[in-house]
Write a protein that holds these residues in place. Structure first.
Motif, PDB file in Angstrom:
ATOM      1  N   PHE A   8      -6.609   1.292   6.248  1.00  0.00           N
ATOM      2  CA  PHE A   8      -7.802   0.511   5.908  1.00  0.00           C
ATOM      3  C   PHE A   8      -7.405  -0.725   5.120  1.00  0.00           C
ATOM      4  O   PHE A   8      -7.962  -1.796   5.305  1.00  0.00           O
ATOM      5  N   GLY A   9      -6.433  -0.587   4.206  1.00  0.00           N
ATOM      6  CA  GLY A   9      -5.973  -1.729   3.433  1.00  0.00           C
ATOM      7  C   GLY A   9      -5.313  -2.781   4.308  1.00  0.00           C
ATOM      8  O   GLY A   9      -5.469  -3.981   4.082  1.00  0.00           O
ATOM      9  N   PHE A  11       0.832  -1.201   0.000  1.00  0.00           N
ATOM     10  CA  PHE A  11       0.000   0.000   0.000  1.00  0.00           C
ATOM     11  C   PHE A  11       0.871   1.257   0.000  1.00  0.00           C
ATOM     12  O   PHE A  11       0.593   2.227  -0.709  1.00  0.00           O
ATOM     13  N   GLY A  32      -7.986  -4.743   6.023  1.00  0.00           N
ATOM     14  CA  GLY A  32      -8.910  -5.406   5.116  1.00  0.00           C
ATOM     15  C   GLY A  32     -10.249  -4.722   4.917  1.00  0.00           C
ATOM     16  O   GLY A  32     -11.187  -5.353   4.462  1.00  0.00           O
ATOM     17  N   ILE A  33     -10.347  -3.425   5.229  1.00  0.00           N
ATOM     18  CA  ILE A  33     -11.596  -2.712   5.005  1.00  0.00           C
ATOM     19  C   ILE A  33     -11.673  -2.354   3.529  1.00  0.00           C
ATOM     20  O   ILE A  33     -10.792  -1.681   2.997  1.00  0.00           O
ATOM     21  N   LYS A  34     -12.709  -2.806   2.853  1.00  0.00           N
ATOM     22  CA  LYS A  34     -12.850  -2.570   1.412  1.00  0.00           C
ATOM     23  C   LYS A  34     -13.741  -1.371   1.108  1.00  0.00           C
ATOM     24  O   LYS A  34     -13.495  -0.641   0.169  1.00  0.00           O
ATOM     25  N   LYS A  35     -14.804  -1.186   1.867  1.00  0.00           N
ATOM     26  CA  LYS A  35     -15.739  -0.092   1.619  1.00  0.00           C
ATOM     27  C   LYS A  35     -15.310   1.117   2.435  1.00  0.00           C
ATOM     28  O   LYS A  35     -15.488   1.171   3.650  1.00  0.00           O
ATOM     29  N   MET A  36     -14.753   2.096   1.731  1.00  0.00           N
ATOM     30  CA  MET A  36     -14.263   3.278   2.431  1.00  0.00           C
ATOM     31  C   MET A  36     -14.791   4.578   1.838  1.00  0.00           C
ATOM     32  O   MET A  36     -14.235   5.636   2.060  1.00  0.00           O
ATOM     33  N   THR A  85      -5.749   4.398   2.485  1.00  0.00           N
ATOM     34  CA  THR A  85      -5.103   3.363   1.685  1.00  0.00           C
ATOM     35  C   THR A  85      -4.278   2.420   2.554  1.00  0.00           C
ATOM     36  O   THR A  85      -4.415   1.204   2.468  1.00  0.00           O
TER      37      THR A  85
END
Length: 176
Positions: free
Chosen positions: A141-142, A51, A145-149, A138
């Motif tokens: 959250f990456g 990332f 593992g958070i995908k919906k941001m 980025t």
């Protein structure tokens, strides 16, 4: 030696001692917990690297492509109408992306205009009043593992815009 210096000299060793005594009282393997924490920190650092690398590549592409210069020329009339020096536009654009790149821009603006100039003061206040929203989203959250941001991105960028606006207003109010 004054009192603050004496306290600061002994603070860290005393803190470590308190933690070790607490671990003894609780019958916890302090060294094992310390090494496990170190292993977890290394794993987290390695998971952050892709990332971080992606953000650095994107920043370098923006700088090298001339995109920032073209955007600055296109938006200069609007910025002048809003009483914002066009030289601040690259900083306003890069600050939500990268802290180190924006710090370099602040240093460059300060070297160019001097510490007492409006642009230098506004740049310093913007640097302290905003965050690296895209970087935080980025990387952190990456990493978890958070995908919906989408909402976090919207709120973060709005907070950056508010911080930049207030920073410029404070610079105008306080220094002119």
């Amino acid at each position: 030696m004054n009192t603050i210096a004496a306290i600061s000299t002994f603070f860290l060793p005393v803190l470590v001692g308190v933690i070790l005594v607490y671990a003894l009282i609780k019958k916890t393997d302090a060294y094992g917990a310390f090494t496990e924490g170190g292993k977890e920190g290394i794993r987290l650092s390695i998971s952050l690297l892709p990332f971080l690398l992606g953000m650095l590549v994107a920043i370098n592409i923006l700088r090298a492509s001339g995109f920032l210069d073209a955007m600055n020329q296109a938006l200069s009339p609007l910025l002048i109408w809003l009483s914002i020096p066009p030289d601040l536009l690259p900083l306003l654009f890069i600050r939500p992306i990268s802290g180190s790149a924006s710090l370099g821009m602040v240093a460059d603006l300060t070297a160019t205009y001097g510490t007492e100039h409006f642009i230098s003061r506004a740049a310093a206040i913007i640097q302290g009043s905003t965050d690296t929203t895209l970087y935080v989203l980025t990387v952190y959250f990456g990493a978890v593992g958070i995908k919906k941001m989408g909402r976090a991105l919207t709120i973060g960028l709005l907070a950056d815009l508010a911080g930049m606006t207030v920073a410029i207003l404070i610079t105008i109010w306080y220094f002119t």
